[in-house]
Design a protein around this motif. Sequence first.
Motif, PDB file in Angstrom:
ATOM      1  N   VAL A 179       0.840  -1.198   0.000  1.00  0.00           N
ATOM      2  CA  VAL A 179       0.000   0.000   0.000  1.00  0.00           C
ATOM      3  C   VAL A 179       0.878   1.252   0.000  1.00  0.00           C
ATOM      4  O   VAL A 179       0.678   2.173  -0.792  1.00  0.00           O
ATOM      5  CB  VAL A 179      -0.961  -0.003   1.214  1.00  0.00           C
ATOM      6  CG1 VAL A 179      -1.706   1.316   1.319  1.00  0.00           C
ATOM      7  CG2 VAL A 179      -1.935  -1.164   1.117  1.00  0.00           C
ATOM      8  N   GLN A 227      -4.789   1.210   5.996  1.00  0.00           N
ATOM      9  CA  GLN A 227      -3.439   0.641   5.916  1.00  0.00           C
ATOM     10  C   GLN A 227      -2.411   1.709   5.567  1.00  0.00           C
ATOM     11  O   GLN A 227      -1.292   1.687   6.082  1.00  0.00           O
ATOM     12  CB  GLN A 227      -3.416  -0.499   4.896  1.00  0.00           C
ATOM     13  CG  GLN A 227      -4.203  -1.699   5.364  1.00  0.00           C
ATOM     14  CD  GLN A 227      -4.388  -2.761   4.294  1.00  0.00           C
ATOM     15  OE1 GLN A 227      -4.181  -2.520   3.103  1.00  0.00           O
ATOM     16  NE2 GLN A 227      -4.814  -3.949   4.723  1.00  0.00           N
ATOM     17  N   LEU A 228      -2.781   2.668   4.734  1.00  0.00           N
ATOM     18  CA  LEU A 228      -1.872   3.761   4.392  1.00  0.00           C
ATOM     19  C   LEU A 228      -1.602   4.628   5.618  1.00  0.00           C
ATOM     20  O   LEU A 228      -0.454   4.981   5.896  1.00  0.00           O
ATOM     21  CB  LEU A 228      -2.459   4.603   3.258  1.00  0.00           C
ATOM     22  CG  LEU A 228      -1.618   5.781   2.779  1.00  0.00           C
ATOM     23  CD1 LEU A 228      -0.252   5.309   2.287  1.00  0.00           C
ATOM     24  CD2 LEU A 228      -2.354   6.527   1.670  1.00  0.00           C
ATOM     25  N   PRO A 264      -5.358   6.251  -3.455  1.00  0.00           N
ATOM     26  CA  PRO A 264      -5.862   5.087  -2.717  1.00  0.00           C
ATOM     27  C   PRO A 264      -6.852   4.268  -3.553  1.00  0.00           C
ATOM     28  O   PRO A 264      -6.882   3.048  -3.445  1.00  0.00           O
ATOM     29  CB  PRO A 264      -6.542   5.708  -1.490  1.00  0.00           C
ATOM     30  CG  PRO A 264      -5.787   6.978  -1.271  1.00  0.00           C
ATOM     31  CD  PRO A 264      -5.467   7.479  -2.663  1.00  0.00           C
ATOM     32  N   ILE A 302      -7.594   0.401   2.266  1.00  0.00           N
ATOM     33  CA  ILE A 302      -6.366   1.036   1.781  1.00  0.00           C
ATOM     34  C   ILE A 302      -6.083   2.297   2.578  1.00  0.00           C
ATOM     35  O   ILE A 302      -4.943   2.542   2.998  1.00  0.00           O
ATOM     36  CB  ILE A 302      -6.463   1.353   0.266  1.00  0.00           C
ATOM     37  CG1 ILE A 302      -6.569   0.057  -0.550  1.00  0.00           C
ATOM     38  CG2 ILE A 302      -5.283   2.206  -0.192  1.00  0.00           C
ATOM     39  CD1 ILE A 302      -5.363  -0.854  -0.490  1.00  0.00           C
ATOM     40  N   ALA A 332      -4.763   2.160  -5.824  1.00  0.00           N
ATOM     41  CA  ALA A 332      -4.121   1.101  -5.040  1.00  0.00           C
ATOM     42  C   ALA A 332      -5.131   0.014  -4.689  1.00  0.00           C
ATOM     43  O   ALA A 332      -4.812  -1.180  -4.745  1.00  0.00           O
ATOM     44  CB  ALA A 332      -3.493   1.676  -3.774  1.00  0.00           C
ATOM     45  N   ALA A 333      -6.347   0.419  -4.335  1.00  0.00           N
ATOM     46  CA  ALA A 333      -7.395  -0.555  -4.000  1.00  0.00           C
ATOM     47  C   ALA A 333      -7.684  -1.453  -5.198  1.00  0.00           C
ATOM     48  O   ALA A 333      -7.816  -2.669  -5.058  1.00  0.00           O
ATOM     49  CB  ALA A 333      -8.670   0.170  -3.556  1.00  0.00           C
ATOM     50  N   ARG A 348      -8.391  -4.692  -2.848  1.00  0.00           N
ATOM     51  CA  ARG A 348      -8.855  -4.439  -1.478  1.00  0.00           C
ATOM     52  C   ARG A 348      -9.840  -3.274  -1.499  1.00  0.00           C
ATOM     53  O   ARG A 348      -9.776  -2.425  -2.382  1.00  0.00           O
ATOM     54  CB  ARG A 348      -7.674  -4.067  -0.575  1.00  0.00           C
ATOM     55  CG  ARG A 348      -6.625  -5.156  -0.478  1.00  0.00           C
ATOM     56  CD  ARG A 348      -5.446  -4.708   0.363  1.00  0.00           C
ATOM     57  NE  ARG A 348      -4.365  -5.690   0.275  1.00  0.00           N
ATOM     58  CZ  ARG A 348      -3.141  -5.470   0.684  1.00  0.00           C
ATOM     59  NH1 ARG A 348      -2.813  -4.318   1.224  1.00  0.00           N
ATOM     60  NH2 ARG A 348      -2.224  -6.400   0.579  1.00  0.00           N
ATOM     61  N   CYS A 355       1.126   4.037  -2.979  1.00  0.00           N
ATOM     62  CA  CYS A 355       0.631   5.394  -2.714  1.00  0.00           C
ATOM     63  C   CYS A 355       1.746   6.411  -2.486  1.00  0.00           C
ATOM     64  O   CYS A 355       1.613   7.564  -2.899  1.00  0.00           O
ATOM     65  CB  CYS A 355      -0.312   5.380  -1.511  1.00  0.00           C
ATOM     66  SG  CYS A 355      -1.837   4.466  -1.813  1.00  0.00           S
TER      67      CYS A 355
END
Length: 173
Positions: free
Chosen positions: A124, A152-153, A135, A149, A138-139, A144, A128
């Motif tokens: 993550v 977690q970020l 995000p 995200i 990234a998801a 996810r 990012c």
Amino acid sequence: MADWTKESFSRLVEQYERLVYTICFQLVRSAAAAEDLTQETFLSAYLHRNTMPAGYERQWLGRIAANKAKDYLQSAWNRRTVLPGDEAMPPGLSPPTEEVAIAQSEAADIAALIDQLREPYRPVCRLCLLEERSPEEAALALGRPVKTIHTQLSRGKRLLREQLERRERHGTV
């Protein structure tokens, strides 16, 4: 907005084209390049229009524009191409070589710290923070939920901050 029509996308372009151009111009300092990057931004936005978060069009387009401009600058640097206007830049205005070296060293240190993070924070933070993906992107890449995200970020950044503070206290920066 999942159901984009040509008219609704045209309105979006009309509404945000000045903002996108300004973002690009502020970063690349070239009117011609900023115009090209504005076109690329809206092309990319059109191709990915169904992933645009509703209500966040301005931020989403701004992020795409900034990433396009950064990619442009990065590729120009890698090719060692002189950007328009650089040839006339007085030597005192360009960043000193040692500042550039320090910034690159710090970036490498951050990348190394991110690589040391445990799952699920490493991928993550890599996407990012290092690759400057949103995000939402990234998801999509990690399969996810976006909320996960974001969490977690946030936790990954906290872990990185703690590592940096620990290194600073022990003088290993």
